[in-house]
Design a protein around this motif. Structure first.
Motif, short mmCIF file in Angstrom:
data_model
loop_
_atom_site.label_atom_id
_atom_site.label_comp_id
_atom_site.label_asym_id
_atom_site.label_seq_id
_atom_site.Cartn_x
_atom_site.Cartn_y
_atom_site.Cartn_z
N TYR A 1 0.86 -1.17 0.00
CA TYR A 1 0.00 0.00 0.00
C TYR A 1 0.90 1.23 0.00
O TYR A 1 1.48 1.57 1.02
CB TYR A 1 -0.90 -0.04 1.23
N PRO B 1 -0.62 10.24 1.68
CA PRO B 1 -1.65 11.26 1.85
C PRO B 1 -1.11 12.68 1.73
O PRO B 1 -1.81 13.58 1.26
CB PRO B 1 -2.22 10.99 3.25
N ARG C 1 -8.06 7.90 9.56
CA ARG C 1 -8.34 6.51 9.20
C ARG C 1 -7.06 5.72 8.94
O ARG C 1 -6.99 4.53 9.23
CB ARG C 1 -9.23 6.45 7.96
N LEU C 2 -6.06 6.37 8.35
CA LEU C 2 -4.83 5.67 8.00
C LEU C 2 -3.88 5.51 9.18
O LEU C 2 -3.06 4.61 9.20
CB LEU C 2 -4.10 6.42 6.87
N ASP C 3 -3.97 6.41 10.14
CA ASP C 3 -3.03 6.43 11.26
C ASP C 3 -3.13 5.15 12.08
O ASP C 3 -4.19 4.79 12.57
CB ASP C 3 -3.30 7.64 12.15
N THR D 1 -2.81 2.01 11.15
CA THR D 1 -3.43 0.82 10.58
C THR D 1 -2.43 -0.32 10.36
O THR D 1 -2.84 -1.46 10.26
CB THR D 1 -4.13 1.14 9.25
#
Length: 58
Positions: free
Chosen positions: A3, A7, A49-51, A53
């Motif tokens: 991935y 961002p 949301r990405l933090d 994960t």
């Protein structure tokens, strides 16, 4: 699966596009400000949301 979404790069590209549209006269300064505010909110929500994960296995 890898991935590689960045961002910060996405935000910079989106901000640059808005500025370009203003320079071309396709957006007014007022429209730019509204869209920039929406972009900031979208970026902040995305980062939340990405933090955290990805976790390294213990």
């Amino acid at each position: 699966m890898t991935y590689n979404f960045d961002p910060d790069r996405w935000y910079a590209d989106e901000q640059a596009m808005l500025e370009h549209l203003v320079q071309q006269g396709r957006l007014t300064r007022e429209q730019f400000e509204r869209q920039a505010e929406a972009l900031n909110k979208k970026y902040e929500d995305m980062v939340k949301r990405l933090d955290g994960t990805y976790q390294l296995p213990e």
